[in-house]
Design a protein around this motif. Structure first.
Motif, PDB file in Angstrom:
ATOM      1  N   LEU A  72      74.657  42.959  -4.484  1.00  0.00           N
ATOM      2  CA  LEU A  72      74.553  43.640  -5.778  1.00  0.00           C
ATOM      3  C   LEU A  72      75.262  42.836  -6.866  1.00  0.00           C
ATOM      4  O   LEU A  72      74.746  42.700  -7.988  1.00  0.00           O
ATOM      5  N   TYR A  73      76.419  42.282  -6.540  1.00  0.00           N
ATOM      6  CA  TYR A  73      77.166  41.470  -7.490  1.00  0.00           C
ATOM      7  C   TYR A  73      76.347  40.246  -7.901  1.00  0.00           C
ATOM      8  O   TYR A  73      76.227  39.922  -9.091  1.00  0.00           O
ATOM      9  N   VAL A  74      75.772  39.561  -6.911  1.00  0.00           N
ATOM     10  CA  VAL A  74      74.970  38.363  -7.183  1.00  0.00           C
ATOM     11  C   VAL A  74      73.736  38.716  -8.011  1.00  0.00           C
ATOM     12  O   VAL A  74      73.339  37.966  -8.917  1.00  0.00           O
ATOM     13  N   LEU A  75      73.136  39.864  -7.727  1.00  0.00           N
ATOM     14  CA  LEU A  75      71.953  40.306  -8.478  1.00  0.00           C
ATOM     15  C   LEU A  75      72.286  40.480  -9.963  1.00  0.00           C
ATOM     16  O   LEU A  75      71.544  40.021 -10.843  1.00  0.00           O
ATOM     17  N   VAL A  76      73.402  41.140 -10.249  1.00  0.00           N
ATOM     18  CA  VAL A  76      73.828  41.331 -11.638  1.00  0.00           C
ATOM     19  C   VAL A  76      74.192  39.991 -12.272  1.00  0.00           C
ATOM     20  O   VAL A  76      73.808  39.694 -13.414  1.00  0.00           O
ATOM     21  N   PHE A  77      74.927  39.156 -11.534  1.00  0.00           N
ATOM     22  CA  PHE A  77      75.352  37.859 -12.057  1.00  0.00           C
ATOM     23  C   PHE A  77      74.158  36.965 -12.386  1.00  0.00           C
ATOM     24  O   PHE A  77      74.126  36.310 -13.433  1.00  0.00           O
ATOM     25  N   ASP A  78      73.172  36.949 -11.530  1.00  0.00           N
ATOM     26  CA  ASP A  78      72.015  36.076 -11.726  1.00  0.00           C
ATOM     27  C   ASP A  78      71.083  36.545 -12.840  1.00  0.00           C
ATOM     28  O   ASP A  78      70.419  35.725 -13.480  1.00  0.00           O
ATOM     29  N   ASN A  79      71.041  37.852 -13.073  1.00  0.00           N
ATOM     30  CA  ASN A  79      70.020  38.379 -13.984  1.00  0.00           C
ATOM     31  C   ASN A  79      70.553  39.014 -15.270  1.00  0.00           C
ATOM     32  O   ASN A  79      69.796  39.135 -16.244  1.00  0.00           O
ATOM     33  N   LEU A  80      71.830  39.413 -15.294  1.00  0.00           N
ATOM     34  CA  LEU A  80      72.303  40.184 -16.436  1.00  0.00           C
ATOM     35  C   LEU A  80      73.565  39.628 -17.085  1.00  0.00           C
ATOM     36  O   LEU A  80      74.057  40.218 -18.057  1.00  0.00           O
ATOM     37  N   ARG A  81      74.116  38.532 -16.601  1.00  0.00           N
ATOM     38  CA  ARG A  81      75.402  38.082 -17.116  1.00  0.00           C
ATOM     39  C   ARG A  81      75.311  37.663 -18.580  1.00  0.00           C
ATOM     40  O   ARG A  81      74.299  37.109 -19.042  1.00  0.00           O
ATOM     41  N   LEU A  82      76.394  37.939 -19.309  1.00  0.00           N
ATOM     42  CA  LEU A  82      76.445  37.656 -20.737  1.00  0.00           C
ATOM     43  C   LEU A  82      76.756  36.198 -21.034  1.00  0.00           C
ATOM     44  O   LEU A  82      76.267  35.637 -22.014  1.00  0.00           O
ATOM     45  N   VAL A  83      77.620  35.587 -20.200  1.00  0.00           N
ATOM     46  CA  VAL A  83      78.026  34.200 -20.422  1.00  0.00           C
ATOM     47  C   VAL A  83      77.478  33.329 -19.302  1.00  0.00           C
ATOM     48  O   VAL A  83      77.707  33.604 -18.119  1.00  0.00           O
ATOM     49  N   GLY A  84      76.756  32.295 -19.690  1.00  0.00           N
ATOM     50  CA  GLY A  84      76.095  31.462 -18.691  1.00  0.00           C
ATOM     51  C   GLY A  84      77.034  30.557 -17.923  1.00  0.00           C
ATOM     52  O   GLY A  84      76.846  30.318 -16.745  1.00  0.00           O
ATOM     53  N   ASP A  85      78.052  30.023 -18.580  1.00  0.00           N
ATOM     54  CA  ASP A  85      78.957  29.078 -17.920  1.00  0.00           C
ATOM     55  C   ASP A  85      80.385  29.390 -18.350  1.00  0.00           C
ATOM     56  O   ASP A  85      80.920  28.790 -19.280  1.00  0.00           O
ATOM     57  N   LEU A  86      81.006  30.321 -17.656  1.00  0.00           N
ATOM     58  CA  LEU A  86      82.351  30.778 -17.999  1.00  0.00           C
ATOM     59  C   LEU A  86      83.391  29.805 -17.462  1.00  0.00           C
ATOM     60  O   LEU A  86      83.343  29.399 -16.300  1.00  0.00           O
ATOM     61  N   LEU A 150      81.498  45.372 -10.755  1.00  0.00           N
ATOM     62  CA  LEU A 150      80.299  44.820 -11.384  1.00  0.00           C
ATOM     63  C   LEU A 150      80.497  44.346 -12.829  1.00  0.00           C
ATOM     64  O   LEU A 150      79.786  43.437 -13.269  1.00  0.00           O
ATOM     65  N   PRO A 151      81.418  44.928 -13.617  1.00  0.00           N
ATOM     66  CA  PRO A 151      81.646  44.357 -14.955  1.00  0.00           C
ATOM     67  C   PRO A 151      81.988  42.869 -14.929  1.00  0.00           C
ATOM     68  O   PRO A 151      81.650  42.137 -15.866  1.00  0.00           O
ATOM     69  N   ALA A 152      82.649  42.414 -13.863  1.00  0.00           N
ATOM     70  CA  ALA A 152      82.958  40.981 -13.760  1.00  0.00           C
ATOM     71  C   ALA A 152      81.678  40.171 -13.644  1.00  0.00           C
ATOM     72  O   ALA A 152      81.532  39.106 -14.272  1.00  0.00           O
ATOM     73  N   ALA A 153      80.724  40.647 -12.848  1.00  0.00           N
ATOM     74  CA  ALA A 153      79.439  39.961 -12.719  1.00  0.00           C
ATOM     75  C   ALA A 153      78.682  40.000 -14.037  1.00  0.00           C
ATOM     76  O   ALA A 153      78.042  39.012 -14.435  1.00  0.00           O
ATOM     77  N   PHE A 154      78.742  41.124 -14.729  1.00  0.00           N
ATOM     78  CA  PHE A 154      78.050  41.289 -16.004  1.00  0.00           C
ATOM     79  C   PHE A 154      78.621  40.336 -17.057  1.00  0.00           C
ATOM     80  O   PHE A 154      77.873  39.743 -17.842  1.00  0.00           O
ATOM     81  N   ILE A 155      79.939  40.152 -17.058  1.00  0.00           N
ATOM     82  CA  ILE A 155      80.559  39.219 -18.005  1.00  0.00           C
ATOM     83  C   ILE A 155      80.167  37.785 -17.690  1.00  0.00           C
ATOM     84  O   ILE A 155      79.936  36.973 -18.586  1.00  0.00           O
ATOM     85  N   GLY A 156      80.098  37.468 -16.393  1.00  0.00           N
ATOM     86  CA  GLY A 156      79.723  36.123 -15.999  1.00  0.00           C
ATOM     87  C   GLY A 156      80.712  35.438 -15.082  1.00  0.00           C
ATOM     88  O   GLY A 156      80.736  34.203 -14.986  1.00  0.00           O
ATOM     89  N   VAL A 157      81.546  36.213 -14.370  1.00  0.00           N
ATOM     90  CA  VAL A 157      82.479  35.644 -13.399  1.00  0.00           C
ATOM     91  C   VAL A 157      81.703  35.286 -12.135  1.00  0.00           C
ATOM     92  O   VAL A 157      81.100  36.159 -11.510  1.00  0.00           O
ATOM     93  N   ASP A 158      81.726  34.030 -11.790  1.00  0.00           N
ATOM     94  CA  ASP A 158      80.982  33.550 -10.621  1.00  0.00           C
ATOM     95  C   ASP A 158      81.409  34.316  -9.366  1.00  0.00           C
ATOM     96  O   ASP A 158      82.603  34.583  -9.172  1.00  0.00           O
ATOM     97  N   PRO A 159      80.462  34.687  -8.492  1.00  0.00           N
ATOM     98  CA  PRO A 159      80.810  35.431  -7.264  1.00  0.00           C
ATOM     99  C   PRO A 159      81.875  34.742  -6.427  1.00  0.00           C
ATOM    100  O   PRO A 159      82.746  35.410  -5.857  1.00  0.00           O
TER     101      PRO A 159
END
Length: 299
Positions: A72-86, A150-159
């Motif tokens: 679930l974390y990877v799904l959010v990170f791959d598709n919904l993250r706000l920052v591409g390269d944190l 999940l907010p971490a994934a949404f922000i863009g923190v790599d898994p």
């Protein structure tokens, strides 16, 4: 920077389980050796029960608490993250803060919702406080942390970064169950030291439902759940458990929940025990955590 990146990739990747297992079992063994002289009353049966509960819950948790939340974390990170390269220097503190907050609220709800307390009570069921109790648990306990992270994934923190930070904070969480660490003065007012966490495991009225955080005291201070040491904390449930068989001890919390539900005749009252806090009762008679309110449990 490259060495830090390599360390993060190892701890958050192939080294995850090795680090946690090494810290846990290494701490338990070293503490037991220290206890030969420093704590001759060390309860071996209780420690073996805690280790057994840890192994059972770890195996059962493989899918529920590891693979599904990670997917679930990877799904959010791959598709919904706000920052591409944190930046790594920003990702690490963000991961720590979000993990600490997720841990706090998962832990607090585990104490305040009847069914969740039935899952979490196993961690508190030992009457000892040492490294072996650190991973004493039930496999359904702590399942909300994955959602709260999940907010971490949404922000863009790599898994990998988030996992590495989680491993390190969980390793600290093993250490803060140490039985041999004394009070640490001003440090006890900043971090969740062993003495401050022993407060959380205590059954005295002033200590129940306090000190939920894992590493710092920030969120306990912010949300009004902090308690400092007065009298020496006495670990264990209000209704103590003396079962050292991990195959039966893991159901102690569920058994206590069932006992409370069985006192109700109406099905709506029975169901209310699932979401009401553990000290609640349909008839006003406290049957759990009564010491918190100065009541006496009925015989």
């Amino acid at each position: 920077m490259e060495s830090l990146q390599a360390a993060i990739e190892f701890v958050g990747g192939p080294g995850t389980l090795w680090v946690l297992a090494g810290v846990y079992f290494g701490s338990v063994i070293l503490e037991r050796l220290w206890a030969i002289r420093g704590n001759p009353e060390y309860d071996n049966a209780d420690a073996l029960c805690s280790i057994g509960l840890n192994l059972i819950s770890s195996v059962l948790n493989l899918v529920i608490a590891i693979l599904v939340p990670l997917a679930l974390y990877v799904l959010v990170f791959d598709n919904l993250r706000l920052v591409g390269d944190l930046s790594l220097w920003l990702a690490i503190p963000l991961a720590f803060i979000i993990h600490e907050l997720a841990y706090y609220w998962d832990h607090r709800l585990g104490h305040r919702v009847g069914l969740l307390w039935a899952f979490h009570a196993i961690h508190h069921s030992s009457n000892e406080f040492n490294h072996s109790t650190a991973a004493r648990g039930f496999f359904l306990d702590g399942q909300l942390k994955g959602l709260f992270a999940l907010p971490a994934a949404f922000i863009g923190v790599d898994p990998v970064v988030f996992i590495a930070v989680s491993v390190l904070t969980n390793s600290y969480g093993i250490w803060n169950h140490a039985s041999y660490v004394p009070r640490l003065g001003w440090v006890d007012r900043t971090l969740m030291t062993p003495k401050m966490h022993k407060v959380h495991h205590a059954n005295q009225p002033q200590y129940i439902d306090r000190n939920y955080s894992q590493v710092t005291l920030i969120f306990d201070r912010l949300f009004g759940s902090i308690a400092h040491i007065e009298e020496e904390p006495d670990p264990g449930l209000v209704k103590r458990v003396y079962d050292n068989n991990p195959f039966t001890a893991q159901f102690a919390g569920l058994k206590q929940l069932k006992d409370r539900m069985d006192t109700a005749g109406d099905w709506r009252d029975k169901l209310a025990y699932l979401w009401r806090p553990p000290e609640w009762s349909h008839d006003g008679i406290c049957r759990s955590d009564c010491a918190k309110y100065g009541n006496v449990s009925p015989a």
